[in-house]
Design an enzyme around this catalytic site. Structure first.
Site, PDB file in Angstrom:
ATOM      1  N   HIS A 304      -6.301   0.804   4.923  1.00 50.08           N
ATOM      2  CA  HIS A 304      -7.211   0.155   3.974  1.00 50.08           C
ATOM      3  C   HIS A 304      -8.637   0.430   4.399  1.00 50.08           C
ATOM      4  O   HIS A 304      -8.929   0.469   5.600  1.00 50.08           O
ATOM      5  CB  HIS A 304      -6.955  -1.359   3.922  1.00 50.08           C
ATOM      6  CG  HIS A 304      -7.499  -1.985   2.692  1.00 50.08           C
ATOM      7  ND1 HIS A 304      -8.802  -2.407   2.609  1.00 50.08           N
ATOM      8  CD2 HIS A 304      -6.932  -2.202   1.490  1.00 50.08           C
ATOM      9  CE1 HIS A 304      -9.003  -2.881   1.390  1.00 50.08           C
ATOM     10  NE2 HIS A 304      -7.896  -2.759   0.679  1.00 50.08           N
ATOM     11  N   ASP A 362       0.594  -3.454  -0.775  1.00 52.39           N
ATOM     12  CA  ASP A 362       1.546  -2.658  -1.548  1.00 52.39           C
ATOM     13  C   ASP A 362       2.797  -2.295  -0.769  1.00 52.39           C
ATOM     14  O   ASP A 362       3.763  -1.801  -1.336  1.00 52.39           O
ATOM     15  CB  ASP A 362       0.874  -1.373  -2.044  1.00 52.39           C
ATOM     16  CG  ASP A 362      -0.155  -1.687  -3.099  1.00 52.39           C
ATOM     17  OD1 ASP A 362       0.095  -2.626  -3.879  1.00 52.39           O
ATOM     18  OD2 ASP A 362      -1.202  -1.028  -3.133  1.00 52.39           O
TER      19      ASP A 362
END
Ligand code: CMC
Length: 427
Positions: A304, A362
């Site tokens: 991320h 996710d």
């Protein structure tokens, strides 16, 4: 600030937010120095001020209007979260009932929308359909397209939150050739969505409360995430004064990409591929490919831009995954076992540790959605449904900000200098 090219140094104002890094105001830099700043990917650039969502990537902390995501996911539902993001405060029971009623009254879409939908191929990707349908809302709701009118902004926010589930479910029903199910307003937001997705006119459908709660949590976890790619797209698109439906459609299009919202679909496809290769025994081989820069293979659901410790949403999603799989008797789900094995190996591997790569939201959301019965291709559509409230809250915040201007980035030009066109016969 001093410069390596010998330009005289300049003093620039520094501002502090309530939390987080200070920012340097460079708005007058060009006027003072004739130079632009260069920051592709916005690694160090704050493009706006915002009071909605705060992320501390080192601590792994996510706050909506100051409230930690763990508390919101445990004590509040999606309607309360929407109220919080849009208006800045958690509603009391009366306020929640009024807000929910307001959203509920807008769940139907214009009947004509289905004829527009029928123009798509049945095998179209749901995100292609969603981009079209959300943009098309502006053709159906003319009375809420003036972004400079606060009443229009308010009604379009409610309409978007209310209608997205209807549109996602319609896109799904269309793809499998089943009749569209109208919204059922005595159900919760998540319950109504499940009903529109999985009920048919032939039989009664009872919403499973465990699944309803899990879906509601998925919505809460995805509701906003400050200035990510799709939110910044919505802000930039909306900064031209375009209507809210067009701006949100731009966000849907951006979210589709596998580096962003499309990662949940890509992650589940990845897990299924490893499973087909032989499952857990093939994890080592797969990891070698991920670490090989020439392979182009990434561990989807990992990494991320902001979280360099842990994505707090991933922890909550893993919890939900456990609950849903247990409720459905799928505790031994091979993909869930595979995902846990992958996570364990990655968290011990120097490649991931040194780059501070951790599971993101996710990584587990696909497994939960698959257990609920949502087809893989629709995962990103569910993300778009949930993120709509964040997009519209951020868009409305921008329009209400007296400092807002049309977004117009600068560039470092590296192309040809001025030259003359040579007549075609002489080129
Ligand atoms: N698998 C393997 N290597 C990775 C991964 C990954 N998933 N993510 C980053 N890296 C490596 C990358 O190759 C780079 O290595 P090096 O320094 O040797 O060149 C290093 O880690 C830093 O990565 P980056 O690409 O500079 O980081 P970024 O901030 O530009 O990208 C990201 C962030 C999310 C796009 C990226 O981590 C990624 O592509 N992850 C997989 C897709 C994914 O799961 N996306 C969902 C994000 S969360 C939900 C959302 O917000 O939409």
């Amino acid at each position: 600030m001093s410069f390596s090219n010998g330009s005289p140094s300049v003093d620039l104002p520094v501002y502090s937010g309530s939390i987080g890094p200070d920012v340097i105001d460079i708005r007058k830099l060009y006027a003072q120095t004739g130079m632009f700043t260069y920051d592709p990917g916005f690694l160090s650039t704050a493009a706006c001020q915002s009071a909605i969502t705060y992320i501390d990537g080192d601590k792994g902390e996510l706050l909506y209007r100051g409230y930690p995501i763990e508390q919101l996911a445990t004590h509040c539902d999606f309607m309360e979260t929407c109220h919080l993001l849009l208006y800045g405060n958690l509603p009391d029971a009366k306020g929640k009932a009024a807000f929910t009623r307001n959203v509920t009254q807008h769940t139907m879409v214009n009947e004509q929308m289905q004829f527009f939908l029928r123009g798509f191929r049945r095998d179209a990707h749901p995100m292609a359909i969603m981009t079209g349908l959300v943009g098309a809302l502006s053709a159906f709701y003319h009375d809420s397209t003036d972004i400079n009118n606060p009443e229009h902004r308010e009604i379009s926010a409610i309409r978007l939150i209310a209608k997205l589930p209807t549109l996602v479910a319609m896109a799904y029903k269309y793809s499998i050739g089943q009749p569209f199910m109208y919204p059922k307003n005595d159900l919760s937001y998540a319950g109504n969505f499940l009903h529109m997705m999985f009920a048919t006119p032939c039989e009664p459908y009872v919403v499973n409360p465990v699944i309803e709660r899990a879906l509601d949590r998925i919505f809460v976890l995805h509701a906003d995430h400050e200035q990510n790619a799709s939110t910044s797209t919505v802000r930039l698109c909306g900064s031209s004064g375009t209507n809210p439906f067009a701006a949100i459609a731009a966000g849907v299009a951006c979210l589709w990409g596998p580096a962003h919202g499309g990662a949940n679909e890509a992650c589940l496809n990845m897990l299924e591929e490893i499973q087909a290769m032989g499952g857990i025994s093939k994890v080592g081989e797969f990891m070698s490919q991920v670490k090989d820069k020439n392979s182009g293979v990434k561990l989807m659901g990992f990494g991320h831009r902001v979280y360099k410790n842990y994505d707090p949403r991933a922890k909550l999603m893993q919890e939900t995954c456990n609950e849903v799989l247990a409720a459905m008797g799928l505790e031994n789900d091979p993909l869930f076992k595979l995902a846990k094995a992958l996570e364990k190996i990655a968290l011990e591997d120097d490649y991931f540790v040194s780059r501070k790569l951790y599971p993101n939201v996710d990584f587990y959301s696909g497994i939960v959605q698959r257990a609920i019965g949502i087809p893989v291709k629709l995962f990103t559509g569910i993300f778009a449904l949930a993120r709509t409230v964040g997009w519209i809250a951020q868009l409305n915040e921008m329009i209400g900000d007296p400092e807002y201007k049309i977004g117009r980035p600068r560039q470092l030009f590296t192309g040809a200098e001025r030259r003359d066109v040579v007549e075609i016969s002489k080129r």
